[in-house]
Design a protein around this motif. Structure first.
Motif, PDB file in Angstrom:
ATOM      1  N   ASN A  42      30.907  -8.926 -47.609  1.00  0.00           N
ATOM      2  CA  ASN A  42      30.696  -9.841 -46.637  1.00  0.00           C
ATOM      3  C   ASN A  42      29.824  -9.308 -45.526  1.00  0.00           C
ATOM      4  O   ASN A  42      29.475  -8.121 -45.739  1.00  0.00           O
ATOM      5  CB  ASN A  42      31.647 -10.792 -46.410  1.00  0.00           C
ATOM      6  CG  ASN A  42      32.121 -11.718 -47.699  1.00  0.00           C
ATOM      7  OD1 ASN A  42      31.226 -12.081 -48.388  1.00  0.00           O
ATOM      8  ND2 ASN A  42      33.395 -12.084 -47.615  1.00  0.00           N
ATOM      9  N   LEU A  86      29.495  -2.678 -47.266  1.00  0.00           N
ATOM     10  CA  LEU A  86      30.017  -3.999 -46.838  1.00  0.00           C
ATOM     11  C   LEU A  86      30.466  -4.740 -47.960  1.00  0.00           C
ATOM     12  O   LEU A  86      29.801  -5.224 -48.682  1.00  0.00           O
ATOM     13  CB  LEU A  86      29.022  -4.351 -45.902  1.00  0.00           C
ATOM     14  CG  LEU A  86      28.617  -3.740 -44.660  1.00  0.00           C
ATOM     15  CD1 LEU A  86      27.534  -4.328 -43.807  1.00  0.00           C
ATOM     16  CD2 LEU A  86      29.819  -3.559 -43.680  1.00  0.00           C
ATOM     17  N   ILE A  96      45.483  -6.441 -47.248  1.00  0.00           N
ATOM     18  CA  ILE A  96      45.036  -5.008 -48.133  1.00  0.00           C
ATOM     19  C   ILE A  96      46.178  -4.516 -48.576  1.00  0.00           C
ATOM     20  O   ILE A  96      46.987  -4.117 -47.887  1.00  0.00           O
ATOM     21  CB  ILE A  96      44.385  -4.077 -47.161  1.00  0.00           C
ATOM     22  CG1 ILE A  96      43.083  -4.713 -46.526  1.00  0.00           C
ATOM     23  CG2 ILE A  96      43.869  -2.875 -47.886  1.00  0.00           C
ATOM     24  CD1 ILE A  96      42.351  -3.720 -45.443  1.00  0.00           C
ATOM     25  N   VAL A 103      42.685 -10.271 -43.247  1.00  0.00           N
ATOM     26  CA  VAL A 103      42.586  -9.683 -44.635  1.00  0.00           C
ATOM     27  C   VAL A 103      43.733  -8.911 -44.939  1.00  0.00           C
ATOM     28  O   VAL A 103      44.111  -7.873 -44.329  1.00  0.00           O
ATOM     29  CB  VAL A 103      41.275  -9.050 -44.683  1.00  0.00           C
ATOM     30  CG1 VAL A 103      40.967  -8.416 -46.080  1.00  0.00           C
ATOM     31  CG2 VAL A 103      40.199  -9.807 -44.199  1.00  0.00           C
ATOM     32  N   ILE A 160      39.174   1.537 -44.355  1.00  0.00           N
ATOM     33  CA  ILE A 160      38.772   0.219 -44.587  1.00  0.00           C
ATOM     34  C   ILE A 160      38.752  -0.557 -43.168  1.00  0.00           C
ATOM     35  O   ILE A 160      39.845  -0.608 -42.541  1.00  0.00           O
ATOM     36  CB  ILE A 160      39.750  -0.718 -45.639  1.00  0.00           C
ATOM     37  CG1 ILE A 160      39.680   0.171 -46.825  1.00  0.00           C
ATOM     38  CG2 ILE A 160      39.287  -2.110 -45.606  1.00  0.00           C
ATOM     39  CD1 ILE A 160      40.724  -0.383 -47.624  1.00  0.00           C
ATOM     40  N   ASP A 161      37.437  -1.046 -42.646  1.00  0.00           N
ATOM     41  CA  ASP A 161      37.733  -1.965 -41.324  1.00  0.00           C
ATOM     42  C   ASP A 161      37.508  -3.345 -41.582  1.00  0.00           C
ATOM     43  O   ASP A 161      36.317  -3.430 -42.234  1.00  0.00           O
ATOM     44  CB  ASP A 161      36.367  -1.297 -40.517  1.00  0.00           C
ATOM     45  CG  ASP A 161      36.442  -1.917 -39.299  1.00  0.00           C
ATOM     46  OD1 ASP A 161      37.454  -2.533 -38.753  1.00  0.00           O
ATOM     47  OD2 ASP A 161      35.294  -1.591 -38.520  1.00  0.00           O
ATOM     48  N   ALA A 162      38.455  -4.117 -41.624  1.00  0.00           N
ATOM     49  CA  ALA A 162      38.520  -5.428 -41.814  1.00  0.00           C
ATOM     50  C   ALA A 162      39.419  -6.125 -40.762  1.00  0.00           C
ATOM     51  O   ALA A 162      40.306  -5.514 -40.011  1.00  0.00           O
ATOM     52  CB  ALA A 162      39.242  -5.858 -43.163  1.00  0.00           C
ATOM     53  N   ASP A 173      31.979  -8.587 -42.814  1.00  0.00           N
ATOM     54  CA  ASP A 173      33.007  -8.297 -41.860  1.00  0.00           C
ATOM     55  C   ASP A 173      34.220  -7.153 -42.379  1.00  0.00           C
ATOM     56  O   ASP A 173      35.089  -6.690 -41.859  1.00  0.00           O
ATOM     57  CB  ASP A 173      34.045  -9.505 -41.393  1.00  0.00           C
ATOM     58  CG  ASP A 173      34.510 -10.398 -42.359  1.00  0.00           C
ATOM     59  OD1 ASP A 173      34.026 -10.061 -43.429  1.00  0.00           O
ATOM     60  OD2 ASP A 173      35.337 -11.240 -42.413  1.00  0.00           O
ATOM     61  N   ILE A 174      33.764  -6.652 -43.689  1.00  0.00           N
ATOM     62  CA  ILE A 174      34.647  -5.562 -44.057  1.00  0.00           C
ATOM     63  C   ILE A 174      33.873  -4.571 -44.386  1.00  0.00           C
ATOM     64  O   ILE A 174      32.922  -4.609 -45.260  1.00  0.00           O
ATOM     65  CB  ILE A 174      35.526  -6.161 -45.484  1.00  0.00           C
ATOM     66  CG1 ILE A 174      36.206  -7.498 -45.187  1.00  0.00           C
ATOM     67  CG2 ILE A 174      36.382  -5.057 -46.186  1.00  0.00           C
ATOM     68  CD1 ILE A 174      37.013  -8.078 -46.273  1.00  0.00           C
ATOM     69  N   GLU A 175      34.223  -3.322 -43.820  1.00  0.00           N
ATOM     70  CA  GLU A 175      33.230  -2.018 -43.978  1.00  0.00           C
ATOM     71  C   GLU A 175      34.358  -1.076 -44.810  1.00  0.00           C
ATOM     72  O   GLU A 175      35.410  -0.812 -44.424  1.00  0.00           O
ATOM     73  CB  GLU A 175      32.649  -1.652 -42.830  1.00  0.00           C
ATOM     74  CG  GLU A 175      31.686  -0.331 -43.149  1.00  0.00           C
ATOM     75  CD  GLU A 175      31.303   0.249 -41.642  1.00  0.00           C
ATOM     76  OE1 GLU A 175      30.574   1.066 -41.842  1.00  0.00           O
ATOM     77  OE2 GLU A 175      31.510  -0.410 -40.824  1.00  0.00           O
ATOM     78  N   ILE A 176      33.818  -0.455 -46.010  1.00  0.00           N
ATOM     79  CA  ILE A 176      34.500   0.681 -46.578  1.00  0.00           C
ATOM     80  C   ILE A 176      33.684   1.849 -46.303  1.00  0.00           C
ATOM     81  O   ILE A 176      32.518   1.909 -46.710  1.00  0.00           O
ATOM     82  CB  ILE A 176      34.570   0.375 -48.060  1.00  0.00           C
ATOM     83  CG1 ILE A 176      35.113  -1.221 -48.422  1.00  0.00           C
ATOM     84  CG2 ILE A 176      35.412   1.383 -48.826  1.00  0.00           C
ATOM     85  CD1 ILE A 176      36.686  -1.260 -47.970  1.00  0.00           C
TER      86      ILE A 176
END
Length: 80
Positions: free
Chosen positions: A15, A13, A42, A40, A34-36, A17-20
């Motif tokens: 922060n 993660l 990218i 954001v 990438i879940d953002a 709110d962003i999951e890689i």
């Protein structure tokens, strides 16, 4: 710079709110998801660098906009 070791299907993660997630590893390629939030931006680094180089080349060019359009219209359909 932070260097992480992850296996396929493992995530980290940025922060809250962003999951890689590493989705696939094969040969010399790694596929990531990438879940953002939509707010954001990218971007692939090589595209940012190419855009910057193109802008710099244009600024250093002696060509007028009409000349550039003429050159491009010979190779591409220009949208007016």
């Amino acid at each position: 710079m932070l260097i992480l070791t992850r296996k396929a299907n493992q995530s980290f993660l940025i922060n809250e709110d962003i999951e890689i997630t590493v989705t696939e590893i094969g040969g010399d390629k790694v596929r990531i998801a990438i879940d953002a939030p939509k707010t954001v931006k990218i971007l692939r680094k090589e595209l940012v660098e190419a855009t910057s180089a193109n802008k710099e080349a244009l600024e250093n060019s002696n060509l007028e906009l009409s000349q550039i359009k003429s050159i491009l219209s010979k190779s591409y359909k220009v949208i007016k």
